[in-house]
Design an enzyme around this catalytic site. Structure first.
Site, short mmCIF file in Angstrom:
data_model
loop_
_atom_site.label_atom_id
_atom_site.label_comp_id
_atom_site.label_asym_id
_atom_site.label_seq_id
_atom_site.Cartn_x
_atom_site.Cartn_y
_atom_site.Cartn_z
N HIS A 45 0.84 -1.19 0.00
CA HIS A 45 0.00 0.00 0.00
C HIS A 45 0.88 1.25 0.00
O HIS A 45 2.09 1.18 0.25
CB HIS A 45 -0.93 0.00 1.21
CG HIS A 45 -2.04 -1.01 1.09
ND1 HIS A 45 -3.11 -1.05 1.95
CD2 HIS A 45 -2.25 -2.02 0.19
CE1 HIS A 45 -3.92 -2.03 1.61
NE2 HIS A 45 -3.42 -2.64 0.54
N GLU A 47 1.24 3.81 1.93
CA GLU A 47 1.94 4.15 3.15
C GLU A 47 3.18 3.27 3.34
O GLU A 47 4.25 3.74 3.72
CB GLU A 47 1.01 3.99 4.37
CG GLU A 47 -0.22 4.89 4.30
CD GLU A 47 -1.42 4.18 3.73
OE1 GLU A 47 -2.52 4.32 4.31
OE2 GLU A 47 -1.26 3.48 2.70
N CYS A 70 -5.57 1.76 6.21
CA CYS A 70 -6.42 0.59 6.45
C CYS A 70 -6.08 -0.06 7.78
O CYS A 70 -4.97 0.04 8.30
CB CYS A 70 -6.29 -0.41 5.30
SG CYS A 70 -4.67 -1.21 5.19
N ALA A 156 -27.30 1.71 -35.82
CA ALA A 156 -26.95 0.96 -37.03
C ALA A 156 -27.97 1.29 -38.11
O ALA A 156 -29.10 1.70 -37.82
CB ALA A 156 -26.94 -0.54 -36.76
N ALA A 158 -30.40 0.37 -41.55
CA ALA A 158 -31.43 -0.64 -41.74
C ALA A 158 -30.86 -1.99 -42.16
O ALA A 158 -31.43 -3.05 -41.86
CB ALA A 158 -32.45 -0.16 -42.78
N SER A 162 -22.90 -0.54 -39.09
CA SER A 162 -22.70 0.54 -38.12
C SER A 162 -21.32 1.18 -38.22
O SER A 162 -21.02 2.09 -37.47
CB SER A 162 -22.91 0.02 -36.70
OG SER A 162 -21.99 -1.01 -36.41
N ARG A 178 -12.43 2.94 -21.56
CA ARG A 178 -12.41 1.51 -21.22
C ARG A 178 -11.30 1.22 -20.21
O ARG A 178 -11.48 0.45 -19.27
CB ARG A 178 -12.16 0.67 -22.47
CG ARG A 178 -13.35 0.49 -23.39
CD ARG A 178 -12.95 -0.41 -24.56
NE ARG A 178 -14.06 -0.72 -25.44
CZ ARG A 178 -13.99 -1.58 -26.46
NH1 ARG A 178 -12.83 -2.18 -26.74
NH2 ARG A 178 -15.05 -1.83 -27.21
N THR A 190 -24.95 -9.14 -28.75
CA THR A 190 -23.85 -8.35 -29.32
C THR A 190 -22.66 -9.24 -29.68
O THR A 190 -22.02 -9.05 -30.72
CB THR A 190 -23.41 -7.26 -28.32
OG1 THR A 190 -24.48 -6.32 -28.15
CG2 THR A 190 -22.19 -6.52 -28.82
N PRO A 264 -29.06 -2.39 -27.71
CA PRO A 264 -30.22 -1.68 -27.18
C PRO A 264 -31.02 -2.46 -26.14
O PRO A 264 -31.59 -1.87 -25.23
CB PRO A 264 -31.06 -1.40 -28.43
CG PRO A 264 -30.56 -2.33 -29.48
CD PRO A 264 -29.13 -2.56 -29.17
#
Length: 343
Positions: A45, A47, A70, A156, A158, A162, A178, A190, A264
Site C-alpha cells: 500500500h 503508506e 487501512c 446501425a 437498416a 454501423s 475503457r 452483441t 439496445p
C-alpha cells in the site's frame, strides 16, 4: 496532499478491488522525506511503500495520505500497524475509508497517541476513486453506459451496418475510457452479431498490458469461435437477464466499475432497473432515418415519463468527416424520488 493525489493518479496502475492511493512523508520542517503509491492488488500500500523508502527517517514524520490508512489484513498487512511501527507522529488523510472491513484506522491511530486530521481535499480524493467509492457505498459496481449514435438516435443502419458511426478520435477516446474501468460488459446478442474483442487498445490497435474483465450477460449459448472467448483477456459468462444479479456477481468478484457497451436490449434492461449511473454518448453528425435504435423499449408512452439526463460535459472530438460530439451525462431521478449520490 495535492502531491499525494498526483501520485495516486499515476497512469498504468491496474484497476480492480483496491482504490488509488498516494502518500507523502514529511519531516518536522515540512520537507519531503519519501513518497509512495499503491500499484495494484497484492502490492504494498502507499503508506508502506513510502515508509520503506524513508527507512529510519520515518520516525517522527507526518504521513499525508489520500485515503484513511487501512486497519485490516488482506493480501498485505494493516497500514496502521506499519505507521505505528515506524514511529510516525502525525497522519493527515483526505477521505475516510468507506470499506467497513478496512475502516477504523483513524480510531486506532488516535488510541495509539498519533495526531490525526482528515478531510483535506476530500472531494478531490473521492473524485479520483469515484467508482470504487460508489461501489463500496452502494454495494454494486458503478455503471457507465457508452453508446454511439447518429443525430437521429440510430446505432446501425437498416441493413445492420454501423461502421463507422463513431469517428477515429471517438474510438480512441472510448479506449481511454475503457481503460478506466475494470469490467467491459455486453450481452450475448452483441457477441453473436458483432463478435467484439472487448479489449483496451492503444492508438496503433495494440492491446494494453492490463485488460478489464470481459462480462457477457444473457442465457444464449455462444459459438466457441467468438473473439470474446479468446485468451487476450479474462471473460466471465453471467447466465442471467437480471441486471441486479449480474452486478451482484461482479461486486462479489471485487469489480467496481462496469463499462456497458451492449446493444439496445441490454441498455434498456439496465436503464429500466435504475442501475445506469453515467451515460457517455458519441453523437455523429449523420442522419439515417431508419435502422436500429440506440436503446430498446423503456416502457415510456408519454413525455412526462421520459428518462431525463443531466449533461455534465460536451466535447467535440475530431473535425470534418471525422467529427463526433461526446456528451457525458447522468440520469436524473424520477419526480418524487431521492437523488442518487454519485462521487
Amino acid at each position: 496532499m495535492q502531491r499525494a493525489l498526483r501520485l495516486a493518479a499515476t497512469p498504468g496502475v491496474p484497476l480492480g478491488p483496491n482504490p488509488r492511493v498516494g502518500c507523502v512523508l514529511l519531516d518536522g520542517s515540512g520537507a519531503v522525506v519519501a513518497e509512495g503509491l499503491h500499484r495494484g492488488a497484492g502490492t504494498p500500500h502507499a503508506e508502506v511503500a513510502a515508509l520503506r523508502e524513508a527507512g529510519e527517517a520515518a520516525a517522527g514524520a507526518t504521513a499525508v495520505v489520500t485515503l484513511e490508512p487501512c486497519n485490516h489484513t488482506g493480501r498485505t498487512g494493516p497500514c496502521v500497524d506499519a505507521l505505528l511501527a515506524a514511529g510516525v507522529r502525525r497522519v493527515v488523510f483526505a477521505q475516510p475509508d468507506p470499506n467497513p472491513v478496512a475502516a477504523g484506522g483513524e480510531r486506532r491511530l488516535r488510541e495509539a497517541g498519533v495526531e490525526v486530521a482528515f478531510g483535506l481535499l476530500e472531494r478531490e480524493a473521492r473524485r479520483l476513486n469515484r467508482a470504487w467509492t460508489f461501489a463500496l457505498e452502494h454495494h454494486r459496481p458503478f455503471v457507465t453506459w457508452k453508446l454511439a449514435t447518429t443525430l437521429d438516435g440510430r446505432s446501425a443502419a437498416a441493413d445492420g451496418t454501423s461502421r463507422w458511426i463513431s469517428s477515429r478520435p471517438a474510438r480512441l477516446d472510448t479506449h481511454r475510457l475503457r481503460g478506466e474501468c475494470d469490467v467491459m460488459m455486453v450481452g450475448t446478442g452483441t457477441v453473436e452479431v458483432d463478435d467484439p474483442r472487448l479489449t483496451v487498445r492503444d492508438e496503433v490497435d495494440a492491446p494494453l498490458p492490463h485488460q478489464p474483465l470481459r462480462a457477457v450477460v444473457g442465457m444464449r449459448e455462444l459459438a466457441p469461435d467468438r473473439q470474446v472467448l479468446g485468451d487476450d483477456a479474462e471473460t466471465v459468462l453471467l447466465r442471467t437477464r437480471d441486471p441486479h444479479e449480474a452486478l451482484r456477481a461482479l461486486h462479489e468478484r471485487g469489480r467496481r466499475h462496469v463499462f456497458l457497451e451492449g446493444g439496445p436490449t441490454l441498455a434498456a434492461a439496465f436503464l429500466g432497473a435504475g442501475v445506469v449511473d453515467e451515460v457517455v454518448a458519441y453523437v455523429a453528425p449523420q442522419l439515417l432515418g431508419a435502422g436500429l435504435a440506440a436503446v430498446g423499449d423503456l416502457g415510456v408512452t408519454t413525455m412526462a415519463d421520459a428518462v431525463r439526463l443531466h449533461v455534465d460535459d460536451v466535447t467535440v472530438l475530431g473535425s470534418g468527416a471525422e467529427t463526433n460530439v461526446r456528451l457525458t451525462m447522468r440520469p436524473l431521478p424520477a419526480p418524487g424520488t431521492p437523488a442518487k449520490e454519485t462521487p
